[in-house]
Design a protein around this motif. Structure first.
Motif, PDB file in Angstrom:
ATOM      1  N   HIS A   1       0.838  -1.208   0.000  1.00 34.82           N
ATOM      2  CA  HIS A   1       0.000   0.000   0.000  1.00 34.82           C
ATOM      3  C   HIS A   1       0.874   1.260   0.000  1.00 34.82           C
ATOM      4  O   HIS A   1       0.624   2.202  -0.750  1.00 34.82           O
ATOM      5  N   LYS A   2       1.904   1.253   0.833  1.00 29.90           N
ATOM      6  CA  LYS A   2       2.830   2.384   0.892  1.00 29.90           C
ATOM      7  C   LYS A   2       3.525   2.570  -0.464  1.00 29.90           C
ATOM      8  O   LYS A   2       3.716   3.688  -0.926  1.00 29.90           O
ATOM      9  N   PHE A   3       3.868   1.457  -1.102  1.00 28.23           N
ATOM     10  CA  PHE A   3       4.516   1.510  -2.403  1.00 28.23           C
ATOM     11  C   PHE A   3       3.596   2.125  -3.459  1.00 28.23           C
ATOM     12  O   PHE A   3       4.020   2.966  -4.250  1.00 28.23           O
ATOM     13  N   LEU A   4       2.329   1.717  -3.481  1.00 31.59           N
ATOM     14  CA  LEU A   4       1.384   2.265  -4.463  1.00 31.59           C
ATOM     15  C   LEU A   4       1.184   3.764  -4.257  1.00 31.59           C
ATOM     16  O   LEU A   4       1.081   4.526  -5.227  1.00 31.59           O
ATOM     17  N   GLN A   5       1.142   4.208  -3.015  1.00 24.76           N
ATOM     18  CA  GLN A   5       1.039   5.642  -2.724  1.00 24.76           C
ATOM     19  C   GLN A   5       2.287   6.372  -3.208  1.00 24.76           C
ATOM     20  O   GLN A   5       2.209   7.483  -3.724  1.00 24.76           O
ATOM     21  N   PHE A   6       3.431   5.734  -3.049  1.00 20.80           N
ATOM     22  CA  PHE A   6       4.698   6.311  -3.498  1.00 20.80           C
ATOM     23  C   PHE A   6       4.708   6.485  -5.015  1.00 20.80           C
ATOM     24  O   PHE A   6       5.134   7.520  -5.522  1.00 20.80           O
ATOM     25  N   VAL A   7       4.228   5.487  -5.751  1.00 22.39           N
ATOM     26  CA  VAL A   7       4.164   5.572  -7.218  1.00 22.39           C
ATOM     27  C   VAL A   7       3.257   6.732  -7.634  1.00 22.39           C
ATOM     28  O   VAL A   7       3.581   7.494  -8.551  1.00 22.39           O
ATOM     29  N   LYS A   8       2.138   6.909  -6.938  1.00 20.01           N
ATOM     30  CA  LYS A   8       1.239   8.034  -7.236  1.00 20.01           C
ATOM     31  C   LYS A   8       1.936   9.370  -6.977  1.00 20.01           C
ATOM     32  O   LYS A   8       1.755  10.326  -7.723  1.00 20.01           O
ATOM     33  N   GLN A   9       2.730   9.423  -5.913  1.00 23.77           N
ATOM     34  CA  GLN A   9       3.443  10.662  -5.594  1.00 23.77           C
ATOM     35  C   GLN A   9       4.478  10.985  -6.661  1.00 23.77           C
ATOM     36  O   GLN A   9       4.652  12.150  -7.040  1.00 23.77           O
ATOM     37  N   ILE A  10       5.172   9.983  -7.165  1.00 24.56           N
ATOM     38  CA  ILE A  10       6.146  10.209  -8.248  1.00 24.56           C
ATOM     39  C   ILE A  10       5.426  10.741  -9.483  1.00 24.56           C
ATOM     40  O   ILE A  10       5.889  11.660 -10.146  1.00 24.56           O
ATOM     41  N   ASN A  11       4.273  10.168  -9.792  1.00 22.51           N
ATOM     42  CA  ASN A  11       3.514  10.560 -10.978  1.00 22.51           C
ATOM     43  C   ASN A  11       3.055  12.018 -10.916  1.00 22.51           C
ATOM     44  O   ASN A  11       2.822  12.639 -11.951  1.00 22.51           O
ATOM     45  N   LYS A  12       2.937  12.575  -9.730  1.00 16.06           N
ATOM     46  CA  LYS A  12       2.493  13.964  -9.568  1.00 16.06           C
ATOM     47  C   LYS A  12       3.621  14.982  -9.765  1.00 16.06           C
ATOM     48  O   LYS A  12       3.361  16.178  -9.836  1.00 16.06           O
ATOM     49  N   GLN A  13       4.854  14.520  -9.855  1.00 17.32           N
ATOM     50  CA  GLN A  13       5.977  15.441 -10.024  1.00 17.32           C
ATOM     51  C   GLN A  13       5.888  16.146 -11.375  1.00 17.32           C
ATOM     52  O   GLN A  13       5.440  15.570 -12.368  1.00 17.32           O
ATOM     53  N   ILE A  14       6.342  17.374 -11.430  1.00 16.49           N
ATOM     54  CA  ILE A  14       6.181  18.232 -12.613  1.00 16.49           C
ATOM     55  C   ILE A  14       6.815  17.639 -13.862  1.00 16.49           C
ATOM     56  O   ILE A  14       6.196  17.568 -14.905  1.00 16.49           O
ATOM     57  N   ASP A  15       8.053  17.197 -13.787  1.00 12.96           N
ATOM     58  CA  ASP A  15       8.758  16.723 -14.975  1.00 12.96           C
ATOM     59  C   ASP A  15       8.584  15.226 -15.242  1.00 12.96           C
ATOM     60  O   ASP A  15       9.248  14.672 -16.099  1.00 12.96           O
ATOM     61  N   VAL A  16       7.690  14.576 -14.511  1.00 12.64           N
ATOM     62  CA  VAL A  16       7.404  13.160 -14.740  1.00 12.64           C
ATOM     63  C   VAL A  16       6.186  13.068 -15.652  1.00 12.64           C
ATOM     64  O   VAL A  16       5.125  13.599 -15.352  1.00 12.64           O
ATOM     65  N   LEU A  17       6.353  12.388 -16.780  1.00 15.60           N
ATOM     66  CA  LEU A  17       5.269  12.258 -17.745  1.00 15.60           C
ATOM     67  C   LEU A  17       4.377  11.061 -17.452  1.00 15.60           C
ATOM     68  O   LEU A  17       3.160  11.129 -17.617  1.00 15.60           O
ATOM     69  N   PHE A  18       4.995   9.951 -17.014  1.00 16.73           N
ATOM     70  CA  PHE A  18       4.237   8.726 -16.826  1.00 16.73           C
ATOM     71  C   PHE A  18       5.044   7.765 -15.958  1.00 16.73           C
ATOM     72  O   PHE A  18       6.255   7.641 -16.139  1.00 16.73           O
ATOM     73  N   VAL A  19       4.390   7.099 -15.016  1.00 14.50           N
ATOM     74  CA  VAL A  19       5.047   6.124 -14.154  1.00 14.50           C
ATOM     75  C   VAL A  19       4.274   4.813 -14.224  1.00 14.50           C
ATOM     76  O   VAL A  19       3.045   4.812 -14.227  1.00 14.50           O
ATOM     77  N   THR A  20       5.021   3.712 -14.282  1.00  8.31           N
ATOM     78  CA  THR A  20       4.393   2.400 -14.336  1.00  8.31           C
ATOM     79  C   THR A  20       5.152   1.414 -13.459  1.00  8.31           C
ATOM     80  O   THR A  20       6.377   1.385 -13.477  1.00  8.31           O
ATOM     81  N   ASP A  21       4.395   0.604 -12.719  1.00  9.99           N
ATOM     82  CA  ASP A  21       4.980  -0.517 -11.992  1.00  9.99           C
ATOM     83  C   ASP A  21       4.976  -1.694 -12.961  1.00  9.99           C
ATOM     84  O   ASP A  21       3.929  -2.216 -13.314  1.00  9.99           O
ATOM     85  N   VAL A  22       6.146  -2.090 -13.432  1.00 10.92           N
ATOM     86  CA  VAL A  22       6.243  -3.130 -14.459  1.00 10.92           C
ATOM     87  C   VAL A  22       6.794  -4.440 -13.897  1.00 10.92           C
ATOM     88  O   VAL A  22       7.290  -5.278 -14.651  1.00 10.92           O
ATOM     89  N   THR A  23       6.652  -4.645 -12.610  1.00 13.68           N
ATOM     90  CA  THR A  23       7.190  -5.836 -11.973  1.00 13.68           C
ATOM     91  C   THR A  23       6.632  -7.109 -12.589  1.00 13.68           C
ATOM     92  O   THR A  23       7.369  -8.054 -12.851  1.00 13.68           O
ATOM     93  N   ASP A  24       5.355  -7.143 -12.863  1.00 16.79           N
ATOM     94  CA  ASP A  24       4.711  -8.357 -13.351  1.00 16.79           C
ATOM     95  C   ASP A  24       4.565  -8.403 -14.863  1.00 16.79           C
ATOM     96  O   ASP A  24       3.935  -9.316 -15.389  1.00 16.79           O
ATOM     97  N   GLU A  25       5.141  -7.445 -15.561  1.00 15.36           N
ATOM     98  CA  GLU A  25       5.047  -7.415 -17.021  1.00 15.36           C
ATOM     99  C   GLU A  25       6.052  -8.377 -17.641  1.00 15.36           C
ATOM    100  O   GLU A  25       7.112  -8.648 -17.079  1.00 15.36           O
ATOM    101  N   ASP A  26       5.750  -8.863 -18.839  1.00 21.63           N
ATOM    102  CA  ASP A  26       6.592  -9.834 -19.521  1.00 21.63           C
ATOM    103  C   ASP A  26       7.870  -9.238 -20.107  1.00 21.63           C
ATOM    104  O   ASP A  26       8.845  -9.939 -20.278  1.00 21.63           O
ATOM    105  N   PHE A  27       7.873  -7.944 -20.402  1.00 25.75           N
ATOM    106  CA  PHE A  27       9.006  -7.362 -21.107  1.00 25.75           C
ATOM    107  C   PHE A  27      10.152  -6.962 -20.195  1.00 25.75           C
ATOM    108  O   PHE A  27      11.150  -6.443 -20.657  1.00 25.75           O
ATOM    109  N   ILE A  28      10.079  -7.237 -18.933  1.00 26.01           N
ATOM    110  CA  ILE A  28      11.147  -6.834 -18.012  1.00 26.01           C
ATOM    111  C   ILE A  28      12.470  -7.492 -18.386  1.00 26.01           C
ATOM    112  O   ILE A  28      13.499  -6.830 -18.444  1.00 26.01           O
TER     113      ILE A  28
END
Length: 97
Positions: free
Chosen positions: A58-85
């Motif tokens: 839960h803390k991690f998901l909140q952290f990802v949302k906080q990163i996404n709110k930064q001015i110079d951040v265009l897009f954030v994704t948690d790709v842990t479970d994605e196949d292309f890692i």
């Protein structure tokens, strides 16, 4: 502890990486791996990939949302479970060698 991989598209501006690493420090996340690559097609955009150790999901998901709110951040994704890692990590390994 579980390892999570986060990727972010960021603007190439002075201090962006420093601000983002400050957030990781503030939230006491241990960074295991960090890679930043500038896109050849759009030199004003970089892709940052970070692997961190996470205790509380839960803390991690909140952290990802906080990163996404930064001015110079265009897009954030948690790709842990994605196949292309694995492909992305092998590409990074090729670039570094």
């Amino acid at each position: 502890m579980k390892k999570r991989m986060v990727t972010a598209l960021i603007n190439n501006q002075n201090g962006v990486l420093t601000r983002l690493m400050g957030l990781f420090t503030k939230h006491q996340y241990q960074i295991e791996s960090l890679a930043v690559v500038v896109y050849k097609e759009a030199k004003e955009i970089s892709k940052m990939s970070v692997i961190i150790e996470v205790e509380d999901e839960h803390k991690f998901l909140q952290f990802v949302k906080q990163i996404n709110k930064q001015i110079d951040v265009l897009f954030v994704t948690d790709v842990t479970d994605e196949d292309f890692i694995e492909r992305e990590l092998s590409w990074i390994k090729k670039v570094l060698m």
